[in-house]
Design a protein around this motif. Structure first.
Motif, PDB file in Angstrom:
ATOM      1  N   ALA A  28       0.827  -1.210   0.000  1.00 37.68           N
ATOM      2  CA  ALA A  28       0.000   0.000   0.000  1.00 37.68           C
ATOM      3  C   ALA A  28       0.858   1.256   0.000  1.00 37.68           C
ATOM      4  O   ALA A  28       0.491   2.286  -0.595  1.00 37.68           O
ATOM      5  CB  ALA A  28      -0.930   0.006   1.211  1.00 37.68           C
ATOM      6  N   HIS A  29       2.015   1.192   0.649  1.00 32.62           N
ATOM      7  CA  HIS A  29       2.924   2.340   0.651  1.00 32.62           C
ATOM      8  C   HIS A  29       3.550   2.541  -0.729  1.00 32.62           C
ATOM      9  O   HIS A  29       3.774   3.674  -1.155  1.00 32.62           O
ATOM     10  CB  HIS A  29       4.006   2.151   1.700  1.00 32.62           C
ATOM     11  N   ARG A  30       3.811   1.442  -1.426  1.00 28.96           N
ATOM     12  CA  ARG A  30       4.312   1.565  -2.798  1.00 28.96           C
ATOM     13  C   ARG A  30       3.260   2.233  -3.689  1.00 28.96           C
ATOM     14  O   ARG A  30       3.588   3.046  -4.558  1.00 28.96           O
ATOM     15  CB  ARG A  30       4.682   0.185  -3.356  1.00 28.96           C
ATOM     16  N   GLU A  31       2.004   1.866  -3.501  1.00 29.01           N
ATOM     17  CA  GLU A  31       0.928   2.510  -4.267  1.00 29.01           C
ATOM     18  C   GLU A  31       0.909   4.009  -4.014  1.00 29.01           C
ATOM     19  O   GLU A  31       0.784   4.812  -4.946  1.00 29.01           O
ATOM     20  CB  GLU A  31      -0.419   1.898  -3.875  1.00 29.01           C
ATOM     21  N   GLU A  32       1.035   4.393  -2.753  1.00 24.97           N
ATOM     22  CA  GLU A  32       1.067   5.820  -2.405  1.00 24.97           C
ATOM     23  C   GLU A  32       2.283   6.507  -3.018  1.00 24.97           C
ATOM     24  O   GLU A  32       2.193   7.621  -3.538  1.00 24.97           O
ATOM     25  CB  GLU A  32       1.089   5.978  -0.888  1.00 24.97           C
TER      26      GLU A  32
END
Length: 211
Positions: A28-32
């Motif tokens: 999810a942090h990579r998506e952000e």
């Protein structure tokens, strides 16, 4: 082929083996990190290519750099599954094989901890970005808590953690280094990845603009 050889065969295989479980927390942090990007992107130290599946379709091209042979091979495989065009190249952070101003965006994701000279790496990223280009970063950094920061510095200075972690350093003030390299940090926030007590926490995620 680079004159500088980066070869961490044991670390590379351990890292690759555990990135699947790591992705459950950090995906999810990579998506952000990559949300809303467009244009031409250079990714520094792409590892085994875990970011590739998170790039939005609005990105025209990703040029991903990875000097470690085993991880680069894995990244080349991941590039074939990406939804955007990804080219994987062998290059080190201190001398990027590009002309000035070639890219719209630069990505530094869990890599500035391990480059030999962060200031030089960031200067190179600044050089290959267009004026006003964006740097997105997701990195682990030195703790603001004095006791933990002392432990992190000792792990680095002793050489214990860099040897075990494929050149990783856990006590770097990466946000300050980004500002010193000619970027204006536009947003940054702290986050933990894994146990909060781990010496590789805290992390930061943010964006900066080349002056």
């Amino acid at each position: 082929m680079n004159e500088t050889t980066v070869n961490h065969p044991v670390f590379a295989r351990i890292f690759d083996r555990f990135t699947g479980s790591l992705e459950k927390e950090i995906g999810a942090h990579r998506e952000e990190l990559l949300a809303g990007l467009s244009g031409r992107v250079v990714e520094l130290g792409a590892g085994n290519g875990m970011n590739f599946g998170h790039y939005p379709a609005t990105v025209a091209e990703v040029v991903a750099l990875e000097p470690e042979p085993y991880l680069r091979e894995r990244a080349e495989q991941a590039a074939q599954r990406a939804r955007v065009p990804v080219t994987v190249r062998d290059a080190t952070a201190d001398t990027l094989p590009f002309a000035d101003g070639e890219f719209d965006v630069a990505i530094a994701s869990l890599v500035l901890c391990s480059v030999p000279d962060p200031a030089r790496a960031l200067a190179e990223l600044r050089r290959v970005l267009k004026p006003g280009g964006e740097l997105r970063f997701l990195e682990h950094v030195r703790s603001a808590r004095p006791r933990k920061a002392r432990i992190q510095r000792r792990l680095d200075s002793s050489g214990i953690w860099p040897r075990l972690g494929g050149g990783c350093h856990c006590a770097r003030d990466t946000v300050a280094a980004i500002g010193a390299a000619g970027f204006d940090v536009e947003r940054v926030r702290d986050l933990d990845v894994g146990p909060s007590w781990a010496h590789t926490n805290p992390h930061v995620i943010g964006a900066a603009r080349a002056r």
